[in-house]
Design an enzyme around this catalytic site. Structure first.
Site, mmCIF file in Angstrom:
data_model
loop_
_atom_site.group_PDB
_atom_site.id
_atom_site.type_symbol
_atom_site.label_atom_id
_atom_site.label_comp_id
_atom_site.label_asym_id
_atom_site.label_seq_id
_atom_site.Cartn_x
_atom_site.Cartn_y
_atom_site.Cartn_z
ATOM 1 N N ASP A 1 0.866 -1.177 0.000
ATOM 2 C CA ASP A 1 0.000 0.000 0.000
ATOM 3 C C ASP A 1 0.899 1.222 0.000
ATOM 4 O O ASP A 1 1.958 1.224 0.634
ATOM 5 C CB ASP A 1 -0.903 0.006 1.231
ATOM 6 C CG ASP A 1 -1.982 -1.066 1.167
ATOM 7 O OD1 ASP A 1 -2.409 -1.420 0.051
ATOM 8 O OD2 ASP A 1 -2.404 -1.546 2.228
ATOM 9 N N ASP B 1 -7.010 -1.227 -4.448
ATOM 10 C CA ASP B 1 -8.059 -0.852 -3.495
ATOM 11 C C ASP B 1 -8.999 0.185 -4.100
ATOM 12 O O ASP B 1 -10.215 0.126 -3.901
ATOM 13 C CB ASP B 1 -7.436 -0.294 -2.211
ATOM 14 C CG ASP B 1 -6.556 -1.300 -1.487
ATOM 15 O OD1 ASP B 1 -6.780 -2.509 -1.653
ATOM 16 O OD2 ASP B 1 -5.639 -0.858 -0.765
#
Length: 193
Positions: free
Chosen positions: A147, A169
């Site tokens: 991330d 995401d």
């Protein structure tokens, strides 16, 4: 295709079973499956390309925080859990369980995809499947999901930091929003299998 039969003055048309299944879609392949899989493949490729560039070209792990705007930074975190870092797993059993859960979710979404006739639902399902595949590739390659996007708002009296996320995401969230719109507001409401 097929033959005509007259019985009792009623004309019936019979078609081979395969022709009927092709017109409605099958259990795993529907009229918009090819489109959605192209969306899924593009989503996974863009996600992985961004991650590879950030990890190896920009060398984000060595740089730490890269400020893009006053409210958006690039910062690397390794997520061993699911969305928002929930259910973090450190061992191989937990990571395998998360991969298996993700595989089951993709299969169920694919079945839904095979039955949909809505282009928005197919696009949305393609985004979700592609995002799931992009994050699954990370789990297989790095044992965690990379991330890197941090949205934040900081003022003299207030500070807010959103969870660190990635492009997969974003695709998953956009897909869920598309499905919600299609289901709740759209004219051809998507129906889950």
């Amino acid at each position: 295709m097929g033959g005509d039969a007259k019985s009792g003055g009623v004309k019936t048309v019979t078609e081979p079973l395969g022709v009927q299944m092709q017109s409605r879609g099958s259990f795993v392949w529907g009229p918009l499956t090819r489109f959605a899989l192209a969306v899924a493949a593009a989503t996974a490729v863009v996600d992985q390309a961004a991650k590879l560039w950030l990890l190896f070209s920009l060398d984000l792990p060595a740089r730490g925080i890269v400020r893009l705007t006053p409210f958006l930074d690039l910062v690397l975190t390794w997520n061993t859990g699911i969305s928002y870092g929930l259910f973090r797993q450190q061992g191989p059993f937990g990571q395998g369980a998360l991969l298996a859960l993700k595989a089951v979710a993709v299969v169920l979404l694919w079945i839904w995809l095979a039955r949909t006739s809505s282009r928005l639902a197919a696009l949305s399902l393609g985004l979700i499947i592609g995002g799931a595949i992009g994050n699954a590739i990370d789990r297989l390659a790095y044992v965690a999901v990379a991330d890197f996007v941090l949205f934040h708002v900081t003022t003299a009296t207030f500070s807010f930091n959103w969870y660190v996320f990635n492009l997969a995401d974003v695709a998953i969230v956009a897909g869920v929003i598309g499905l919600l719109f299609e289901t709740l507001i759209g004219t051809g409401a998507a129906k889950a299998p």
